[in-house]
Design an enzyme around this catalytic site. Structure first.
Site, PDB file in Angstrom:
ATOM      1  N   HIS A 114       3.192  -6.380 -19.352  1.00 28.61           N
ATOM      2  CA  HIS A 114       4.011  -6.895 -18.386  1.00 28.61           C
ATOM      3  C   HIS A 114       3.242  -7.284 -17.135  1.00 28.61           C
ATOM      4  O   HIS A 114       1.977  -6.964 -17.064  1.00 28.61           O
ATOM      5  CB  HIS A 114       4.956  -5.654 -18.138  1.00 28.61           C
ATOM      6  CG  HIS A 114       4.480  -4.373 -17.570  1.00 28.61           C
ATOM      7  ND1 HIS A 114       3.282  -4.183 -16.928  1.00 28.61           N
ATOM      8  CD2 HIS A 114       4.306  -3.210 -18.672  1.00 28.61           C
ATOM      9  CE1 HIS A 114       2.943  -2.942 -16.673  1.00 28.61           C
ATOM     10  NE2 HIS A 114       3.485  -2.294 -17.835  1.00 28.61           N
TER      11      HIS A 114
HETATM   12  P1  TYD Z   1       5.476   1.643 -18.207  1.00 29.96           P
HETATM   13  O1  TYD Z   1       4.669   1.283 -17.041  1.00 29.96           O
HETATM   14  O2  TYD Z   1       6.559   1.033 -18.635  1.00 29.96           O
HETATM   15  O3  TYD Z   1       4.439   1.759 -19.449  1.00 29.96           O
HETATM   16  P2  TYD Z   1       3.965   0.862 -20.586  1.00 29.96           P
HETATM   17  O4  TYD Z   1       4.292  -0.637 -19.987  1.00 29.96           O
HETATM   18  O5  TYD Z   1       2.723   0.870 -21.035  1.00 29.96           O
HETATM   19  O6  TYD Z   1       5.135   0.894 -21.522  1.00 29.96           O
HETATM   20  O7  TYD Z   1       5.732   3.340 -17.917  1.00 29.96           O
HETATM   21  C1  TYD Z   1       6.561   3.744 -19.214  1.00 29.96           C
HETATM   22  C2  TYD Z   1       7.843   4.876 -18.372  1.00 29.96           C
HETATM   23  O8  TYD Z   1       6.916   5.831 -17.540  1.00 29.96           O
HETATM   24  C3  TYD Z   1       8.414   4.255 -17.536  1.00 29.96           C
HETATM   25  O9  TYD Z   1       9.567   3.421 -18.125  1.00 29.96           O
HETATM   26  C4  TYD Z   1       8.751   5.076 -16.429  1.00 29.96           C
HETATM   27  C5  TYD Z   1       7.531   6.298 -16.368  1.00 29.96           C
HETATM   28  N1  TYD Z   1       6.683   5.834 -15.235  1.00 29.96           N
HETATM   29  C6  TYD Z   1       7.110   6.478 -14.076  1.00 29.96           C
HETATM   30  O10 TYD Z   1       7.969   7.251 -13.935  1.00 29.96           O
HETATM   31  N2  TYD Z   1       6.160   6.428 -13.092  1.00 29.96           N
HETATM   32  C7  TYD Z   1       4.945   5.448 -13.005  1.00 29.96           C
HETATM   33  O11 TYD Z   1       4.175   5.587 -12.162  1.00 29.96           O
HETATM   34  C8  TYD Z   1       4.641   4.991 -14.451  1.00 29.96           C
HETATM   35  C9  TYD Z   1       3.518   3.851 -14.442  1.00 29.96           C
HETATM   36  C10 TYD Z   1       5.644   5.019 -15.471  1.00 29.96           C
END
Ligand code: TYD
Length: 136
Positions: free
Chosen positions: A52
């Protein structure tokens, strides 16, 4: 943003027979104020994270332990950065697509972020990212 805006940043290193020490000061060693820190760990073999971009958030990614690769794409060109030492990181500005893959066993990715978590800041569709690139 373009691939040339991505930077490898080396941190200060204090060598010591008791073990080495490195540190980071926001806005000094990295070009933003640190608003949030998160980390990725216990990644099963073959899995990837990310895939992303962020509209506003800037990040610095460090391999605190082990190794992994970051595939970075500015909407036109793609490049791979391999991280395997804790004394440097990759600065990725906003509007750069990233995917983190090829995690070694017990690797630990530390991410420093310039904004608090905001799901609305994510661009999760690559086609949408390519369209938005023209606006930023
Ligand atoms: P995400 O950044 O979407 O990880 P990836 O792209 O690797 O799947 O994060 C996964 C989930 O974690 C997101 O849907 C919500 C939670 N999250 C938080 O609550 N706070 C944060 O700072 C991050 C990075 C993720």
């Amino acid at each position: 943003m373009q691939l040339k805006d991505i930077k490898k940043i080396e941190f200060p290193r204090f060598f010591d027979y008791r073990g080495n020490l490195s540190f980071i000061e926001g806005e000094n060693h990295i070009p933003f104020k640190i608003k949030r820190v998160y980390w990725i760990y216990d990644v099963p073999g073959g899995e990837f994270r990310g895939s992303h971009a962020f509209k506003k958030n800037h990040e610095l990614i460090i391999a605190l332990s082990g190794s992994f690769d970051i595939i970075i794409n500015d909407g036109k060109n793609e490049q791979k950065a391999s991280l395997n030492r804790s004394y440097y990181g990759i600065y990725i500005p906003n509007m750069i697509w990233r995917k983190i893959e090829n995690f070694s066993t017990n690797s630990l990715a530390l991410i420093l972020a310039s904004t608090e978590y905001d799901e609305n800041d994510y661009v999760r569709e690559f086609d949408n990212f390519k369209n938005l690139c023209n606006e930023y």
